[in-house]
Design an enzyme around this catalytic site. Structure first.
Site, PDB file in Angstrom:
ATOM      1  N   ASN A   9       5.916   4.185   3.252  1.00 28.40           N
ATOM      2  CA  ASN A   9       6.248   4.911   4.477  1.00 28.40           C
ATOM      3  C   ASN A   9       7.242   4.051   5.266  1.00 28.40           C
ATOM      4  O   ASN A   9       6.869   3.072   5.884  1.00 28.40           O
ATOM      5  CB  ASN A   9       4.957   5.140   5.290  1.00 28.40           C
ATOM      6  CG  ASN A   9       5.222   5.750   6.655  1.00 28.40           C
ATOM      7  OD1 ASN A   9       6.332   6.206   6.944  1.00 28.40           O
ATOM      8  ND2 ASN A   9       4.202   5.757   7.505  1.00 28.40           N
ATOM      9  N   LYS A  11       8.953   4.755   7.847  1.00 29.55           N
ATOM     10  CA  LYS A  11       9.000   4.978   9.304  1.00 29.55           C
ATOM     11  C   LYS A  11      10.464   5.075   9.771  1.00 29.55           C
ATOM     12  O   LYS A  11      11.301   5.569   9.017  1.00 29.55           O
ATOM     13  CB  LYS A  11       8.219   3.886  10.030  1.00 29.55           C
ATOM     14  CG  LYS A  11       6.802   3.746   9.453  1.00 29.55           C
ATOM     15  CD  LYS A  11       5.867   2.917  10.266  1.00 29.55           C
ATOM     16  CE  LYS A  11       4.526   2.865   9.563  1.00 29.55           C
ATOM     17  NZ  LYS A  11       3.503   2.130  10.315  1.00 29.55           N
ATOM     18  N   HIS A  95      -0.166  11.204  10.612  1.00 27.66           N
ATOM     19  CA  HIS A  95      -0.116   9.746  10.732  1.00 27.66           C
ATOM     20  C   HIS A  95      -0.562   9.349  12.139  1.00 27.66           C
ATOM     21  O   HIS A  95      -0.263  10.045  13.112  1.00 27.66           O
ATOM     22  CB  HIS A  95       1.306   9.244  10.457  1.00 27.66           C
ATOM     23  CG  HIS A  95       1.351   7.758  10.323  1.00 27.66           C
ATOM     24  ND1 HIS A  95       1.370   6.926  11.412  1.00 27.66           N
ATOM     25  CD2 HIS A  95       1.332   6.958   9.234  1.00 27.66           C
ATOM     26  CE1 HIS A  95       1.357   5.670  10.992  1.00 27.66           C
ATOM     27  NE2 HIS A  95       1.339   5.669   9.669  1.00 27.66           N
ATOM     28  N   GLU A  97       0.532   7.288  14.178  1.00 29.13           N
ATOM     29  CA  GLU A  97       1.610   7.153  15.164  1.00 29.13           C
ATOM     30  C   GLU A  97       1.978   8.529  15.733  1.00 29.13           C
ATOM     31  O   GLU A  97       2.301   8.658  16.909  1.00 29.13           O
ATOM     32  CB  GLU A  97       2.821   6.450  14.528  1.00 29.13           C
ATOM     33  CG  GLU A  97       2.549   4.959  14.367  1.00 29.13           C
ATOM     34  CD  GLU A  97       3.270   4.294  13.206  1.00 29.13           C
ATOM     35  OE1 GLU A  97       4.236   4.850  12.669  1.00 29.13           O
ATOM     36  OE2 GLU A  97       2.835   3.175  12.827  1.00 29.13           O
ATOM     37  N   GLU A 168      -6.331   5.164   7.077  1.00 30.68           N
ATOM     38  CA  GLU A 168      -5.529   4.119   7.714  1.00 30.68           C
ATOM     39  C   GLU A 168      -6.165   3.743   9.049  1.00 30.68           C
ATOM     40  O   GLU A 168      -5.905   4.388  10.076  1.00 30.68           O
ATOM     41  CB  GLU A 168      -4.109   4.629   7.971  1.00 30.68           C
ATOM     42  CG  GLU A 168      -3.371   5.034   6.721  1.00 30.68           C
ATOM     43  CD  GLU A 168      -1.858   4.982   6.916  1.00 30.68           C
ATOM     44  OE1 GLU A 168      -1.204   4.266   6.150  1.00 30.68           O
ATOM     45  OE2 GLU A 168      -1.339   5.640   7.838  1.00 30.68           O
ATOM     46  N   GLY A 174       0.342  -2.193  10.887  1.00 31.39           N
ATOM     47  CA  GLY A 174       1.413  -3.018  11.448  1.00 31.39           C
ATOM     48  C   GLY A 174       0.918  -4.242  12.207  1.00 31.39           C
ATOM     49  O   GLY A 174       1.682  -4.883  12.918  1.00 31.39           O
ATOM     50  N   SER A 213      -1.439  -2.631   6.725  1.00 26.86           N
ATOM     51  CA  SER A 213      -1.091  -4.006   6.359  1.00 26.86           C
ATOM     52  C   SER A 213      -1.379  -4.330   4.889  1.00 26.86           C
ATOM     53  O   SER A 213      -1.819  -5.428   4.560  1.00 26.86           O
ATOM     54  CB  SER A 213      -1.792  -5.010   7.288  1.00 26.86           C
ATOM     55  OG  SER A 213      -1.380  -4.807   8.633  1.00 26.86           O
TER      56      SER A 213
END
Ligand code: PGA
Length: 257
Positions: A9, A11, A95, A97, A168, A174, A213
């Site tokens: 991904n 991003k 996701h 985010e 996730e 991250g 991560s």
């Protein structure tokens, strides 16, 4: 045996030049590892370039988001059928985010999931808890609620045919913090059991990826777990060498190399 999947991904990263280089490197590294499903999620504007470079290779591609509507006055949005025109096979939905920064609720995520299926795209449904929710012992409730938003739709569990899940934990994305293999396995097992309570057959075949991560240094332990079928990799997928190394971490790949 379930399909092993390595998904990157990207991003909002990359330039025309960096994307070309990364795609060429991944394409050549992937050639030697055929028994894994390789997927890259490029930013929309690089999809044409992605399709051009990956055509005919064993690396598949997809988009990071889609609008649930087929077409219309939705400035700045992209539909599933547009993604199809660029050879996308997969699309990420839900996701964290998108959920956190763009207010996507379970209901919106469900609409996107259905739109993806209707346009013939394979959705990867992301789910996961925040640190606060984990500390409040709400992990199971949160992920089950996110999964049930799909399972309780009229089409029900059959929507998960040709779809994937990605667990996730938000606190691991991250941040450099990874769920331990045991923590991840526990949630993956819970998710599979929940799907199995609707359909054992679909649950058995459903790839459940771990994201948060993932690196070459922790992938082997994660992929050794019985319900972890692969990784949805963010930061480390921007480095072709690292990404390929992660794909080498599947137990069956290691045995064959
Ligand atoms: P990360 O991102 O690997 O950089 O933690 C994973 C993701 O957000 O899909």
């Amino acid at each position: 045996m379930r399909q092993s999947v390595i998904a990157g991904n990207w991003k909002m990263h990359g330039t025309r030049a960096s994307v070309s280089k990364l795609l060429e490197e991944i394409k050549s590294g992937a050639r030697a590892i055929a028994n894994v499903e390789w997927i890259v999620f490029s930013p929309f504007v690089f999809l044409e370039q992605t399709a051009h470079i990956l055509q005919g290779s064993n690396v598949h591609w997809g988009a990071q988001n889609l609008n649930p509507e087929a077409s219309g006055a939705f400035t700045g949005e992209i539909s599933g059928s547009m993604l199809q025109e660029f050879g996308c096979e997969y699309v990420i939905v839900g996701h964290s985010e998108r959920r956190q920064l763009y207010g996507e609720t379970d209901a919106i995520v469900a609409k996107k999931f259905i739109a993806a299926k209707q346009t013939g795209l394979k959705p990867i449904l992301c789910l996961g808890e925040t640190l606060k929710q984990r500390e409040s012992l709400l992990t199971h409730d949160v992920v089950l609620q996110q999964l049930n938003a799909i399972l309780t739709l009229p089409e029900g569990v059959s929507l998960l045919k040709d779809a994937l899940l990605a667990y996730e934990p938000v606190w691991a994305i991250g941040t450099g913090l990874t769920a331990t293999p045991e923590q991840a396995q526990e949630v993956h097992h819970l998710l599979r059991q929940q799907v199995a309570s609707f359909s054992k057959e679909i649950a058995e075949k459903l790839p459940i990826l771990y994201g948060g991560s993932v690196k070459a240094g922790n992938a082997s332990q994660l992929f050794a777990m019985p319900d972890i079928d692969g990784g949805l990799v963010g930061g480390a997928s921007l480095d072709a060498k690292e990404f390929i190394e992660i794909a080498r971490s599947f137990p069956h790949v290691k045995r064959e190399l």
